[in-house]
Design a protein around this motif. Structure first.
Motif, short mmCIF file in Angstrom:
data_model
loop_
_atom_site.label_atom_id
_atom_site.label_comp_id
_atom_site.label_asym_id
_atom_site.label_seq_id
_atom_site.Cartn_x
_atom_site.Cartn_y
_atom_site.Cartn_z
N TRP A 1 9.19 9.07 2.63
CA TRP A 1 8.99 7.81 2.99
C TRP A 1 7.38 7.39 3.28
O TRP A 1 6.65 8.27 4.00
CB TRP A 1 9.59 7.63 4.39
CG TRP A 1 9.51 6.54 5.23
CD1 TRP A 1 9.11 5.25 4.88
CD2 TRP A 1 9.15 6.32 6.60
NE1 TRP A 1 8.83 4.11 5.85
CE2 TRP A 1 8.87 4.85 6.88
CE3 TRP A 1 8.90 7.20 7.75
CZ2 TRP A 1 8.37 4.57 8.02
CZ3 TRP A 1 8.47 6.76 8.92
CH2 TRP A 1 8.38 5.41 9.10
N ALA A 2 6.84 6.57 2.82
CA ALA A 2 5.65 6.03 2.90
C ALA A 2 5.40 4.77 3.58
O ALA A 2 6.29 3.88 3.22
CB ALA A 2 4.76 6.12 1.58
N ASN A 3 4.62 4.56 4.73
CA ASN A 3 4.34 3.43 5.23
C ASN A 3 3.22 3.10 5.89
O ASN A 3 2.69 3.80 6.29
CB ASN A 3 5.54 3.32 6.36
CG ASN A 3 6.29 1.72 6.85
OD1 ASN A 3 6.92 1.49 5.80
ND2 ASN A 3 5.96 1.22 7.80
N LYS A 4 2.58 1.90 5.61
CA LYS A 4 1.60 1.38 6.36
C LYS A 4 2.06 1.05 7.82
O LYS A 4 2.95 0.37 7.83
CB LYS A 4 0.93 -0.02 5.54
CG LYS A 4 -0.20 -0.50 6.24
CD LYS A 4 -0.89 -1.59 5.54
CE LYS A 4 -2.18 -2.14 6.27
NZ LYS A 4 -2.93 -3.31 5.65
N PRO B 1 0.80 -1.34 -0.06
CA PRO B 1 0.11 0.18 0.14
C PRO B 1 0.73 1.31 -0.07
O PRO B 1 0.48 2.31 -0.70
CB PRO B 1 -0.84 -0.32 1.22
CG PRO B 1 -0.91 -1.38 1.43
CD PRO B 1 0.41 -2.27 1.23
N GLY B 2 1.99 1.16 0.77
CA GLY B 2 2.64 2.56 0.75
C GLY B 2 3.24 3.05 -0.71
O GLY B 2 3.25 4.07 -0.87
N GLY B 3 3.51 2.02 -1.47
CA GLY B 3 4.21 2.41 -2.70
C GLY B 3 2.77 3.00 -3.61
O GLY B 3 3.35 3.72 -4.39
N ILE B 4 1.76 2.48 -3.64
CA ILE B 4 0.76 2.89 -4.36
C ILE B 4 0.39 4.17 -3.91
O ILE B 4 0.19 5.22 -4.66
CB ILE B 4 -0.49 1.93 -4.20
CG1 ILE B 4 -0.25 0.75 -4.77
CG2 ILE B 4 -1.50 2.57 -4.90
CD1 ILE B 4 -1.25 -0.45 -4.68
N ALA B 5 0.13 4.57 -2.44
CA ALA B 5 -0.09 5.82 -1.95
C ALA B 5 0.95 6.77 -2.41
O ALA B 5 0.58 7.86 -2.65
CB ALA B 5 0.02 5.64 -0.48
N LEU B 6 2.44 6.60 -2.24
CA LEU B 6 3.43 7.57 -2.56
C LEU B 6 3.36 7.90 -4.13
O LEU B 6 3.59 9.01 -4.40
CB LEU B 6 4.60 7.26 -2.04
CG LEU B 6 5.84 8.16 -2.24
CD1 LEU B 6 5.25 9.38 -1.43
CD2 LEU B 6 7.09 7.47 -1.58
N SER B 7 3.27 6.79 -5.08
CA SER B 7 3.05 7.18 -6.35
C SER B 7 2.01 8.14 -6.80
O SER B 7 1.99 8.91 -7.37
CB SER B 7 2.84 5.73 -7.25
OG SER B 7 3.87 4.90 -7.00
N GLN B 8 0.73 7.74 -6.00
CA GLN B 8 -0.28 8.80 -6.40
C GLN B 8 -0.18 10.09 -5.86
O GLN B 8 -0.62 11.10 -6.46
CB GLN B 8 -1.58 8.18 -5.83
CG GLN B 8 -2.11 6.94 -6.41
CD GLN B 8 -3.23 6.00 -5.94
OE1 GLN B 8 -3.50 6.07 -4.77
NE2 GLN B 8 -4.03 5.22 -6.72
N PHE B 9 0.27 10.21 -4.63
CA PHE B 9 0.79 11.28 -3.89
C PHE B 9 1.86 12.31 -4.90
O PHE B 9 1.49 13.64 -5.13
CB PHE B 9 1.49 11.20 -2.63
CG PHE B 9 1.93 12.52 -1.99
CD1 PHE B 9 0.61 12.90 -1.25
CD2 PHE B 9 2.67 13.20 -1.94
CE1 PHE B 9 0.60 14.21 -0.32
CE2 PHE B 9 2.91 14.35 -1.20
CZ PHE B 9 1.96 14.98 -0.51
N LEU B 10 2.78 11.63 -5.49
CA LEU B 10 3.59 12.50 -6.43
C LEU B 10 2.95 13.06 -7.70
O LEU B 10 3.20 14.06 -8.09
CB LEU B 10 4.79 11.42 -6.65
CG LEU B 10 5.75 11.03 -5.78
CD1 LEU B 10 6.71 10.06 -6.39
CD2 LEU B 10 6.52 12.12 -5.14
#
Length: 266
Positions: free
Chosen positions: A224-227, A94-103
């Motif tokens: 840094w994004a993390n669940k 989930p963290g990778g998806i969230a940070l990708s969309q945030f960027l």
């Protein structure tokens, strides 16, 4: 009778090893504090195993040794990611998806165009692909056994689409950093990390690696994004916040994901 895929064998074998180690420690009558740490590590490992197996159970068809493609539309492009459940590092978290969309959604705040970007613990490469599509010069890093699938995904999704061809390099946290990534020769505008905190026993090495690339005078920004799954996530967050100047950019309650921005303390 359904044949047990490699993912089940892999994660269940790993779980059994940890349970055996815990039994050995209990037989040796460990002090209560040490036994508590061992119990917590096993619990955390079980959570990650369950999360991985839950994803496997919704995959159809269940063939090709649990390989599958996950599709996204980010940064104006269709992105197809090949996953494998042989290892946690070959899954999308989930963290990778969230940070990708945030960027993608915050390009004025975080403009990656023509910026040098390093991703640590790149896994399947989704985040590095998105950074490349947003105009960055990207180096994606992970353990050597993760690199073949990482390279496949990067080439598949960036060829002919990006200003710069992303690079792939092996990086084991806290090992040979000054030899392989000497500070004076390797400067990055951004260091990206997503879902890199989980029960892998290398939390201190992760922080040391972050500090190597994001040090005083570097002007490097760490994202840094993390669940938040475990007590270890909260403990690492405390160390992270004490080591850097940090800002909580976003908190996604439904996904239980936090996104931080950090710079070195001068």
């Amino acid at each position: 009778m359904e044949t047990l895929p490699k993912v089940s064998q892999h994660v269940q074998e790993k779980q059994q090893i940890m349970e055996n180690e815990l039994d050995d420690k209990q037989d040796g009558k460990l002090p209560a504090e040490e036994q508590g740490v061992a119990n917590e590590a096993l619990t955390d490992q079980n959570v990650m195993t369950g999360e991985a197996l839950d994803r496997r159970n919704i995959w159809e068809p269940r063939v090709y040794y649990a390989l599958r493609n996950e599709s996204f539309y980010i940064a104006g492009h269709d992105i197809s990611i090949r996953e494998s459940m042989d290892t946690f590092g070959a899954l999308i978290w989930p963290g990778g998806i969230a940070l990708s969309q945030f960027l993608e959604n915050n390009q004025q705040q975080l403009n990656l165009m023509d910026k040098a970007v390093l991703e640590i613990g790149a896994g399947t490469g989704l985040l590095s692909i998105v950074a490349s599509l947003l105009g960055a010069w990207v180096t994606a890093t992970d353990l050597p056994d993760i690199l073949p699938n990482l390279t496949f995904n990067l080439l598949r999704n960036t060829k002919g689409r990006c200003r710069y061809t992303p690079q792939v390099s092996a990086l084991t946290w806290a090992q040979h950093l000054e030899r392989d990534f000497p500070y004076l020769a390797f400067h990055y505008d951004y260091v990206l990390a997503a879902d890199v905190v989980y029960p892998h026993g290398s939390i201190n090495e992760l922080l040391e690696t972050m500090q190597h690339f994001c040090r005083p005078g570097s002007r490097t920004t760490l994202l840094w994004a993390n669940k938040i799954r475990f007590q270890s996530d909260l403990k690492f967050t405390e160390s992270f916040e004490s080591s850097f100047n940090t800002t909580l950019l976003a908190e996604l309650p439904q996904q239980e994901v936090r996104i931080y921005k950090a710079t070195a303390k001068e």
